[in-house]
Design an enzyme around this catalytic site. Structure first.
Site, PDB file in Angstrom:
ATOM      1  N   CYS A 113       0.648  -1.224   0.107  1.00  0.00           N
ATOM      2  CA  CYS A 113       0.132   0.047   0.221  1.00  0.00           C
ATOM      3  C   CYS A 113       0.659   1.319  -0.067  1.00  0.00           C
ATOM      4  O   CYS A 113       1.771   1.238   0.680  1.00  0.00           O
ATOM      5  CB  CYS A 113      -0.941   0.025   1.143  1.00  0.00           C
ATOM      6  SG  CYS A 113      -1.824   1.457   1.350  1.00  0.00           S
ATOM      7  N   CYS A 116      -0.347   3.228   3.829  1.00  0.00           N
ATOM      8  CA  CYS A 116       0.088   2.482   5.067  1.00  0.00           C
ATOM      9  C   CYS A 116       1.328   2.000   5.138  1.00  0.00           C
ATOM     10  O   CYS A 116       1.892   1.305   6.157  1.00  0.00           O
ATOM     11  CB  CYS A 116      -0.951   1.783   5.691  1.00  0.00           C
ATOM     12  SG  CYS A 116      -1.449   0.263   4.980  1.00  0.00           S
ATOM     13  N   ASP A 348      21.860   9.711  58.820  1.00  0.00           N
ATOM     14  CA  ASP A 348      23.204   9.579  58.499  1.00  0.00           C
ATOM     15  C   ASP A 348      23.687   8.040  58.721  1.00  0.00           C
ATOM     16  O   ASP A 348      23.221   7.234  59.141  1.00  0.00           O
ATOM     17  CB  ASP A 348      24.185  10.333  59.458  1.00  0.00           C
ATOM     18  CG  ASP A 348      23.885  11.890  59.225  1.00  0.00           C
ATOM     19  OD1 ASP A 348      23.584  12.242  58.104  1.00  0.00           O
ATOM     20  OD2 ASP A 348      24.179  12.735  60.027  1.00  0.00           O
TER      21      ASP A 348
END
Length: 533
Positions: A113, A116, A348
């Site tokens: 096509c 597409c 920490d």
């Protein structure tokens, strides 16, 4: 009944003659029947040819027995005379209409096509559907539904524009109009066809809200350069981006097509678009599961363990972290690609987290396994706890993305409780520190600590020490229990950080003070929900 009528005949003739596939012809005829697109390709070609053979004066419709209502229609209105045909310097060409005897129609059935590029041909067939499903099944994902997505080569938008201009001219000659938005989008048509096949093969429904995505990336190398003329015509639409390999993205091309004038487009691109030699290729077939979120609370018992990997200048300082000790087991069980760790604050490396622990959440990216029972989560929690004596987790559970926001909501308004072991240079007696117990809602001004200045912006932050309770040990040591506003730098409150935190324990006691040990005793965030562990 959704159908082709006599007014569609010129479009069908025109597009068939120029190399357009049956499904794209249906799109340009604005046919909104999902069922019709699912008919076998050969049947569609045969039906279109039968349609062209019918008496042109007959208004009966093509005999497709469908029940889906049309979603898009051609607008019937009188229009001005269409543009004169342009000879091919890339312009509109005069296309002779085929008739029922034209053998060219027979040959078009196998051509790629020109609109597409084969997406609505080869890639709608059972073989390709099986290939996609094999990829999905081999990836070993857990899912109960799927959403399908596709990425199309940008030049498809250019070809679609050329085909639309061709059809628009033909419609104009008949006193009709065709708006670009009336055409059924290629992606929409493809999903109408592919969804039922994938659903049947995978055994689960298609659902636009599904977290499991199956995607296909299409490419067509033969026509890659077809959109390059747009960069000359609309240079401001094509700007380099760091994460893009090419400036010719689909969105950039669409933006340029919206901007370029029709006459300029026709000067640079053939209309109708030429028929390609090769089909599109499915460059990638990918699967992706939406993220899964796991939450809980962790206790940290080591004074030599960072919350997150401690890496400086590419060099790892410590062998592990809280994040890694938890996540390595979750990653293995959920079979995820990666993870993101977050928590309600952080401690920490030399600070322990005791009590009920610190709330945390882990986002597991693209997990293969997503279904876990409460018992399985409890077992996973036990596996984590048995793997290390440095941490323990509790209340491990699956949560939603939105629920994680509760962990961060009003974070600075929350309170945290600490226990600090403090040393003083001058000897102290119990009565020297007793006054600390009477101080309530002490306001601090804390300039960004020197130890975090490399990663935090310089600012002065106001924080509150709600309560303090002292516990005398000996002439140079005492323990201080503090309830503070979240975000308070406790170490700096003790030693003063060279005057950057005011007031501080040193200034309150009028002597030098330092912190030897710090423990987090509670993080007052009521999340995630407590489980019966």
């Amino acid at each position: 009944m959704s159908s082709l009528t006599e007014k569609d005949r010129p479009i069908v003739q025109l597009l068939l003659n120029t190399g357009t596939c049956p499904r794209c012809i249906l799109r340009f005829c604005c046919v909104g029947s999902q069922t019709l697109y699912r008919h076998p390709y050969k049947d569609l070609m045969k039906d279109l040819k039968e349609f062209l053979k019918k008496n042109q004066e007959k208004e009966d419709t093509i005999c497709f027995d469908v029940v889906d209502p049309p979603c898009k229609r051609i607008r019937l209105e009188h229009t001005e005379e269409g543009p004169d045909d342009v000879n091919h310097n890339g312009g509109l060409q005069h296309i002779p209409l085929v008739n029922s005897e034209n053998t060219a129609v027979e040959n078009l059935a196998v051509k790629v096509c020109n609109v597409c590029l084969g997406v609505l041909q080869e890639f709608c067939e059972v073989d390709f559907v099986k290939k996609v499903c094999q990829k999905v099944n081999s990836a070993d994902y857990q899912f109960t539904s799927f959403v399908f997505s596709m990425s199309l080569p940008p030049q498809l938008s250019v070809r679609e524009r050329a085909a639309w201009l061709l059809v628009k001219q033909e419609m104009g000659n008949l006193g009709l109009s065709l708006a670009k938005d009336d055409i059924v989008q290629l992606k929409e048509a493809y999903k109408w066809i592919i969804h039922p096949q994938l659903s049947e093969e995978l055994g689960v429904p298609a659902d636009g809200k599904s977290l499991f995505e199956v995607s296909v990336v299409f490419a067509h190398p033969e026509t890659d350069e077809e959109c390059h003329f747009l960069a000359t015509a609309c240079p401001d639409c094509f700007k380099p981006a760091k994460n893009k390999q090419s400036v010719f993205t689909r969105m950039a091309v669409i933006k340029a097509l919206e901007k370029i004038k029709e006459e300029d487009f026709l000067k640079h691109f053939p209309c109708p678009p030429s028929s390609p030699k090769n089909l599109c290729v499915a460059l990638e077939i990918q699967c992706n599961n939406g993220a899964v979120f796991v939450a809980g609370r962790y206790n940290k018992y080591s004074r030599n363990l960072p919350q997150t990997p401690w890496i400086i200048d590419g060099e790892r300082k410590l062998e592990s972290s809280v994040e890694e000790l938890i996540s390595e087991h979750l990653m293995a069980e959920f079979k995820a690609d990666s993870f993101n760790f977050s928590s309600s604050g952080r401690e920490d490396v030399d600070v322990r987290t005791l009590g009920n622990g610190r709330p945390f959440a882990i986002e597991l990216v693209n997990p293969r396994r997503i279904h876990f029972t409460a018992e399985e989560m409890k077992g996973l929690q036990q596996t984590i706890n048995n793997s290390s004596d440095k941490i323990q987790v509790r209340d491990l559970q699956l949560v939603t993305r939105s629920a994680i926001g509760r962990m961060k909501e009003g974070e600075e308004e929350k309170t945290k409780t600490y226990s600090a072991l403090i040393w003083t240079d001058k000897a102290i007696q119990k009565e020297d520190i007793a006054f600390l117990d009477d101080i309530k809602e002490l306001k601090l001004d804390q300039k960004t600590p020197l130890r975090v200045l490399h990663r935090r912006p310089l600012a002065v932050r106001s924080r509150i020490i709600h309560t303090m309770k002292s516990e005398y040990i000996d002439e140079h040591h005492f323990r201080l229990h503090l309830k503070t506003q979240a975000g308070t730098y406790i170490k700096e409150f003790v030693h003063g950080d060279f005057g950057r935190t005011k007031p501080n324990i040193g200034s309150l006691l009028n002597r030098t003070a330092d912190i030897l040990e710090l423990d987090v005793e509670s993080v007052d965030v009521d999340w995630p929900p407590t489980l019966d562990n």
